[in-house]
Design a protein around this motif. Structure first.
Motif, PDB file in Angstrom:
ATOM      1  N   ASP A  47       0.828  -1.201   0.000  1.00 40.11           N
ATOM      2  CA  ASP A  47       0.000   0.000   0.000  1.00 40.11           C
ATOM      3  C   ASP A  47       0.865   1.254   0.000  1.00 40.11           C
ATOM      4  N   ILE A  48       2.012   1.174   0.694  1.00 43.76           N
ATOM      5  CA  ILE A  48       2.978   2.274   0.729  1.00 43.76           C
ATOM      6  C   ILE A  48       4.374   1.681   0.579  1.00 43.76           C
ATOM      7  N   ASP A  49       5.149   2.219  -0.351  1.00 41.10           N
ATOM      8  CA  ASP A  49       6.523   1.772  -0.574  1.00 41.10           C
ATOM      9  C   ASP A  49       7.385   3.028  -0.686  1.00 41.10           C
ATOM     10  N   ALA A  50       8.014   3.395   0.434  1.00 34.63           N
ATOM     11  CA  ALA A  50       8.763   4.650   0.488  1.00 34.63           C
ATOM     12  C   ALA A  50       9.717   4.613   1.677  1.00 34.63           C
ATOM     13  N   PRO A  51      10.790   5.390   1.655  1.00 33.37           N
ATOM     14  CA  PRO A  51      11.691   5.413   2.814  1.00 33.37           C
ATOM     15  C   PRO A  51      11.027   5.937   4.075  1.00 33.37           C
ATOM     16  N   ASN A  52      10.194   6.985   3.933  1.00 36.27           N
ATOM     17  CA  ASN A  52       9.546   7.631   5.075  1.00 36.27           C
ATOM     18  C   ASN A  52       8.054   7.738   4.830  1.00 36.27           C
ATOM     19  N   ALA A  53       7.271   7.605   5.903  1.00 41.47           N
ATOM     20  CA  ALA A  53       5.821   7.746   5.775  1.00 41.47           C
ATOM     21  C   ALA A  53       5.262   8.438   7.015  1.00 41.47           C
ATOM     22  N   ILE A  54       4.362   9.386   6.777  1.00 39.05           N
ATOM     23  CA  ILE A  54       3.613  10.055   7.845  1.00 39.05           C
ATOM     24  C   ILE A  54       2.139   9.764   7.596  1.00 39.05           C
ATOM     25  N   ASN A  80       6.190  -0.917   3.069  1.00 42.99           N
ATOM     26  CA  ASN A  80       7.630  -1.158   3.012  1.00 42.99           C
ATOM     27  C   ASN A  80       8.303   0.189   3.248  1.00 42.99           C
ATOM     28  N   VAL A  81       8.445   0.550   4.512  1.00 36.95           N
ATOM     29  CA  VAL A  81       9.021   1.842   4.870  1.00 36.95           C
ATOM     30  C   VAL A  81      10.123   1.641   5.912  1.00 36.95           C
ATOM     31  N   ASP A  82      11.028   2.603   5.969  1.00 34.46           N
ATOM     32  CA  ASP A  82      12.097   2.570   6.967  1.00 34.46           C
ATOM     33  C   ASP A  82      11.710   3.334   8.226  1.00 34.46           C
ATOM     34  N   ASN A  83      11.103   4.505   8.025  1.00 26.29           N
ATOM     35  CA  ASN A  83      10.758   5.397   9.126  1.00 26.29           C
ATOM     36  C   ASN A  83       9.284   5.749   9.063  1.00 26.29           C
ATOM     37  N   LEU A  84       8.590   5.563  10.187  1.00 26.62           N
ATOM     38  CA  LEU A  84       7.147   5.760  10.229  1.00 26.62           C
ATOM     39  C   LEU A  84       6.769   6.692  11.370  1.00 26.62           C
ATOM     40  N   HIS A  85       5.929   7.669  11.043  1.00 27.10           N
ATOM     41  CA  HIS A  85       5.327   8.586  12.014  1.00 27.10           C
ATOM     42  C   HIS A  85       3.817   8.447  11.834  1.00 27.10           C
ATOM     43  N   VAL A  86       3.114   7.943  12.861  1.00 31.23           N
ATOM     44  CA  VAL A  86       1.720   7.572  12.660  1.00 31.23           C
ATOM     45  C   VAL A  86       0.861   8.022  13.833  1.00 31.23           C
ATOM     46  N   ARG A  87      -0.329   8.545  13.501  1.00 34.55           N
ATOM     47  CA  ARG A  87      -1.226   9.083  14.520  1.00 34.55           C
ATOM     48  C   ARG A  87      -2.667   8.759  14.173  1.00 34.55           C
ATOM     49  N   ASN A  88      -3.405   8.233  15.161  1.00 33.58           N
ATOM     50  CA  ASN A  88      -4.852   8.068  15.046  1.00 33.58           C
ATOM     51  C   ASN A  88      -5.473   8.759  16.250  1.00 33.58           C
TER      52      ASN A  88
END
Length: 223
Positions: free
Chosen positions: A12-19, A40-48
């Motif tokens: 669904d997401i393939d990137a080095p960083n995801a917010i 497939n990400v290295d760094n994730l910042h996630v908020r619900n």
């Protein structure tokens, strides 16, 4: 609204960083059922922010880290509604994490806690790794917390639990590991239990009730 998984193949997401930020859930199908985002990400910042929880499956190593300091709460993981985040590689919690109800972090290799992990409310925190669980910094605690540390989840016989910094503050805590379990920092836990393929060492700042403990190489407690 929700972030919905409407992709049947590939990431669904393939990137080095995801917010990722949502109000009512991350990782659901169009019918409102849990359907974890495959990323497939290295760094994730996630908020619900409101309800529903966060459900993400990552391929490879995953760092939970703040990528945008202006996002409300300034936490790498803000899981209102709890959830489950897994990775086929290692997971590292590099910046603060918050949750309101049951949360699971599951790593295919090692799991490192290097910042605060804070519960507001009543819930369970499951920390799971096929290999090692490393608590290097930050306080794991808040609310009425039941903490479960489960190393060597794949039953390979290789996997220890180590605490070299930070503190664990919980009502109940249980520890499972194929090798040694060592938590010798400034912990405050009411009741502990453990199953270890090696030795079990636990240090508490006050008194602690020791429940069932099964070890190969003995138990050491201090409080």
């Amino acid at each position: 609204g929700k972030i919905i998984d409407d992709n049947s193949t590939g990431f669904d997401i393939d990137a080095p960083n995801a917010i990722l930020s949502a109000a009512s859930g991350i990782g659901f199908d169009t019918g409102g059922n849990v359907d974890a985002l495959e990323v497939n990400v290295d760094n994730l910042h996630v908020r619900n922010s409101s309800s529903g929880g966060i459900f993400i499956d990552n391929t490879g190593d995953l760092n939970l880290t703040v990528l945008n300091s202006s996002l409300a709460g300034n936490a790498a993981l803000a899981a209102t509604g709890g959830g489950n985040i897994s990775a086929t590689g290692s997971i590292s919690v590099d910046d603060n994490a918050t949750f309101t109800v049951n949360l699971e972090l599951a790593a295919g290799v090692n799991l490192t806690i290097a910042s605060n992990v804070t519960l507001s409310g009543t819930g369970e925190l499951l920390l799971q790794a096929d290999n090692d669980i490393l608590h290097t910094a930050g306080t794991i605690g808040g609310g009425t917390l039941t903490a479960i540390f489960d190393a060597d989840f794949d039953n390979s016989g290789e996997g220890f639990i180590s605490q070299t910094g930070g503190a664990l503050q919980a009502t109940n805590a249980s520890f499972l590991s194929g090798e040694d379990i060592t938590l010798d920092q400034n912990n405050t836990v009411s009741t502990i239990s453990a199953e270890s393929g090696g030795a079990f060492t636990f240090v508490d700042t006050g008194s602690v009730v020791v429940g069932n403990v099964d070890t190969v190489a003995g138990i050491t407690t201090s409080g």
